[in-house]
Design a protein around this motif. Structure first.
Motif, PDB file in Angstrom:
ATOM      1  N   VAL A   3       0.842  -1.193   0.000  1.00 25.13           N
ATOM      2  CA  VAL A   3       0.000   0.000   0.000  1.00 25.13           C
ATOM      3  C   VAL A   3       0.883   1.252   0.000  1.00 25.13           C
ATOM      4  CG1 VAL A   3      -1.733   1.257   1.353  1.00 25.13           C
ATOM      5  CG2 VAL A   3      -1.787  -1.244   1.303  1.00 25.13           C
ATOM      6  N   VAL A   4       0.566   2.206  -0.852  1.00 23.46           N
ATOM      7  CA  VAL A   4       1.259   3.491  -0.841  1.00 23.46           C
ATOM      8  C   VAL A   4       0.533   4.402   0.160  1.00 23.46           C
ATOM      9  CG1 VAL A   4       2.068   5.444  -2.207  1.00 23.46           C
ATOM     10  CG2 VAL A   4       1.826   3.189  -3.291  1.00 23.46           C
ATOM     11  N   THR A   5       1.303   5.033   1.034  1.00 17.58           N
ATOM     12  CA  THR A   5       0.692   5.826   2.107  1.00 17.58           C
ATOM     13  C   THR A   5       1.032   7.314   1.982  1.00 17.58           C
ATOM     14  OG1 THR A   5       2.533   5.450   3.618  1.00 17.58           O
ATOM     15  CG2 THR A   5       0.733   3.817   3.660  1.00 17.58           C
ATOM     16  N   ALA A   7       3.125   9.531   2.874  1.00 13.50           N
ATOM     17  CA  ALA A   7       4.419  10.145   2.554  1.00 13.50           C
ATOM     18  C   ALA A   7       4.609  10.391   1.058  1.00 13.50           C
ATOM     19  CB  ALA A   7       5.555   9.274   3.084  1.00 13.50           C
ATOM     20  N   CYS A   8       3.924   9.608   0.228  1.00 10.23           N
ATOM     21  CA  CYS A   8       4.068   9.750  -1.235  1.00 10.23           C
ATOM     22  C   CYS A   8       3.437  11.034  -1.758  1.00 10.23           C
ATOM     23  CB  CYS A   8       3.454   8.548  -1.930  1.00 10.23           C
ATOM     24  SG  CYS A   8       3.542   8.576  -3.737  1.00 10.23           S
ATOM     25  N   ILE A   9       2.409  11.516  -1.089  1.00  7.36           N
ATOM     26  CA  ILE A   9       1.644  12.661  -1.594  1.00  7.36           C
ATOM     27  C   ILE A   9       2.560  13.876  -1.782  1.00  7.36           C
ATOM     28  CG2 ILE A   9      -0.237  14.270  -1.079  1.00  7.36           C
ATOM     29  CD1 ILE A   9      -1.554  11.963   0.547  1.00  7.36           C
ATOM     30  N   LYS A  12       6.037  11.805  -4.802  1.00  5.90           N
ATOM     31  CA  LYS A  12       5.901  11.039  -6.045  1.00  5.90           C
ATOM     32  C   LYS A  12       7.235  10.832  -6.765  1.00  5.90           C
ATOM     33  CE  LYS A  12       3.138  11.284 -10.285  1.00  5.90           C
ATOM     34  NZ  LYS A  12       2.365  12.246 -11.126  1.00  5.90           N
ATOM     35  N   TYR A  13       8.163  10.199  -6.064  1.00  8.40           N
ATOM     36  CA  TYR A  13       9.510  10.014  -6.620  1.00  8.40           C
ATOM     37  C   TYR A  13       9.552   9.013  -7.774  1.00  8.40           C
ATOM     38  CZ  TYR A  13      11.204  12.943  -2.875  1.00  8.40           C
ATOM     39  OH  TYR A  13      11.415  14.012  -2.045  1.00  8.40           O
ATOM     40  N   THR A  14       8.608   8.106  -7.804  1.00  5.85           N
ATOM     41  CA  THR A  14       8.462   7.067  -8.848  1.00  5.85           C
ATOM     42  C   THR A  14       9.624   6.065  -8.924  1.00  5.85           C
ATOM     43  OG1 THR A  14       9.355   8.296 -10.786  1.00  5.85           O
ATOM     44  CG2 THR A  14       7.011   8.600 -10.262  1.00  5.85           C
ATOM     45  N   ASP A  15      10.541   6.081  -7.966  1.00  6.01           N
ATOM     46  CA  ASP A  15      11.612   5.063  -7.940  1.00  6.01           C
ATOM     47  C   ASP A  15      11.007   3.664  -7.796  1.00  6.01           C
ATOM     48  OD1 ASP A  15      14.423   6.704  -7.028  1.00  6.01           O
ATOM     49  OD2 ASP A  15      12.502   7.671  -6.642  1.00  6.01           O
ATOM     50  N   CYS A  16       9.828   3.603  -7.228  1.00  9.11           N
ATOM     51  CA  CYS A  16       9.187   2.323  -6.939  1.00  9.11           C
ATOM     52  C   CYS A  16       8.734   1.567  -8.182  1.00  9.11           C
ATOM     53  CB  CYS A  16       7.976   2.557  -6.025  1.00  9.11           C
ATOM     54  SG  CYS A  16       6.828   3.828  -6.651  1.00  9.11           S
ATOM     55  N   VAL A  17       8.386   2.276  -9.234  1.00  9.29           N
ATOM     56  CA  VAL A  17       7.638   1.624 -10.320  1.00  9.29           C
ATOM     57  C   VAL A  17       8.476   0.656 -11.157  1.00  9.29           C
ATOM     58  CG1 VAL A  17       6.054   3.567 -10.455  1.00  9.29           C
ATOM     59  CG2 VAL A  17       7.953   3.432 -12.086  1.00  9.29           C
ATOM     60  N   CYS A  49      11.617   3.392  -2.218  1.00 16.09           N
ATOM     61  CA  CYS A  49      10.983   4.685  -1.928  1.00 16.09           C
ATOM     62  C   CYS A  49      11.826   5.514  -0.962  1.00 16.09           C
ATOM     63  CB  CYS A  49       9.585   4.478  -1.353  1.00 16.09           C
ATOM     64  SG  CYS A  49       8.798   6.062  -0.963  1.00 16.09           S
ATOM     65  N   PRO A  50      12.279   6.710  -1.383  1.00 17.12           N
ATOM     66  CA  PRO A  50      13.137   7.546  -0.544  1.00 17.12           C
ATOM     67  C   PRO A  50      12.452   8.043   0.727  1.00 17.12           C
ATOM     68  CG  PRO A  50      13.128   8.329  -2.824  1.00 17.12           C
ATOM     69  CD  PRO A  50      12.042   7.309  -2.704  1.00 17.12           C
ATOM     70  N   VAL A  51      11.110   8.063   0.726  1.00 13.87           N
ATOM     71  CA  VAL A  51      10.386   8.553   1.907  1.00 13.87           C
ATOM     72  C   VAL A  51       9.625   7.433   2.618  1.00 13.87           C
ATOM     73  CG1 VAL A  51      10.242  10.962   1.188  1.00 13.87           C
ATOM     74  CG2 VAL A  51       8.486   9.352   0.405  1.00 13.87           C
ATOM     75  N   ASN A  52       9.959   6.183   2.298  1.00 11.19           N
ATOM     76  CA  ASN A  52       9.359   5.025   2.980  1.00 11.19           C
ATOM     77  C   ASN A  52       7.833   5.075   3.020  1.00 11.19           C
ATOM     78  OD1 ASN A  52      11.944   3.892   3.711  1.00 11.19           O
ATOM     79  ND2 ASN A  52      12.106   5.536   5.206  1.00 11.19           N
ATOM     80  N   ALA A  53       7.264   5.307   1.866  1.00 11.83           N
ATOM     81  CA  ALA A  53       5.801   5.447   1.789  1.00 11.83           C
ATOM     82  C   ALA A  53       5.070   4.121   1.633  1.00 11.83           C
ATOM     83  CB  ALA A  53       5.442   6.360   0.617  1.00 11.83           C
ATOM     84  N   ILE A  54       5.813   3.041   1.341  1.00  5.50           N
ATOM     85  CA  ILE A  54       5.139   1.779   0.990  1.00  5.50           C
ATOM     86  C   ILE A  54       5.229   0.752   2.117  1.00  5.50           C
ATOM     87  CG2 ILE A  54       4.972  -0.067  -0.729  1.00  5.50           C
ATOM     88  CD1 ILE A  54       6.453   1.780  -2.694  1.00  5.50           C
ATOM     89  N   TYR A  55       4.068   0.192   2.452  1.00  6.70           N
ATOM     90  CA  TYR A  55       3.974  -0.800   3.532  1.00  6.70           C
ATOM     91  C   TYR A  55       3.136  -1.989   3.077  1.00  6.70           C
ATOM     92  CZ  TYR A  55       5.463   2.864   6.769  1.00  6.70           C
ATOM     93  OH  TYR A  55       6.166   3.833   7.412  1.00  6.70           O
TER      94      TYR A  55
HETATM   95 FE1  F3S Z   1       5.641   7.577  -4.026  1.00  4.46          FE
HETATM   96 FE2  F3S Z   1       7.815   6.593  -2.955  1.00  4.46          FE
HETATM   97 FE3  F3S Z   1       6.955   5.613  -5.194  1.00  4.46          FE
HETATM   98  S1  F3S Z   1       7.235   8.738  -3.012  1.00  4.46           S
HETATM   99  S2  F3S Z   1       6.010   7.344  -6.172  1.00  4.46           S
HETATM  100  S3  F3S Z   1       5.891   5.527  -3.268  1.00  4.46           S
HETATM  101  S4  F3S Z   1       9.057   5.978  -4.670  1.00  4.46           S
END
Ligand code: F3S
Ligand code: SF4
Length: 106
Positions: A3-5, A7-9, A12-17, A49-55
């Motif tokens: 789940v993206v939480t 911190a992404c808002i 949106k670094y998009t490193d995850c995709v 994710c640089p801001v640890n938004a995904i759990y």
């Molecule tokens: Fe958002 Fe982190 Fe991906 S900021 S876009 S979940 S790399």
């Protein structure tokens, strides 16, 4: 599913995709959402994710449980994203901010 939480808002670094083996990230104006019906729980995106938004769904921080349903809903309406893109110009201003739900653009 993962789940993206919050911190992404607006970060949106998009490193995850690019690491996602099943292309289950979907792109909105200032947030990404994971489609829970596609995610295979590989966990590869978490460390990107640089801001640890995904759990993992079971580990979503207290108070952010609403993002589980939000990812499911938003992912259905947003296009797939598989290639990294530039983050918003002001991403750094928001990287340390929490409680950004009111800024989420749908
Ligand atoms: Fe958002 Fe982190 Fe991906 S900021 S876009 S979940 S790399
Ligand atoms: Fe994709 Fe794996 Fe992350 Fe699920 S856990 S969104 S399958 S990279």
């Amino acid at each position: 599913a993962y789940v993206v939480t919050d911190a992404c808002i607006k970060c949106k670094y998009t490193d995850c995709v690019e690491v996602c083996p099943v292309d289950c990230f979907h792109e909105g104006p200032n947030f990404l959402a994971i489609d829970p019906d596609e995610c295979i729980d590989c966990s590869l995106c978490v460390a990107e994710c640089p801001v640890n938004a995904i759990y993992a769904e079971d580990d979503v921080p207290q108070g952010q449980e609403g993002f589980i349903q939000l990812n499911a809903e938003l992912a259905k309406g947003w296009p797939t994203i598989t290639q990294r893109a530039d983050p918003p110009a002001d991403h750094a201003d928001w990287a340390q901010v929490s409680g950004k739900l009111q800024h989420l653009e749908k």
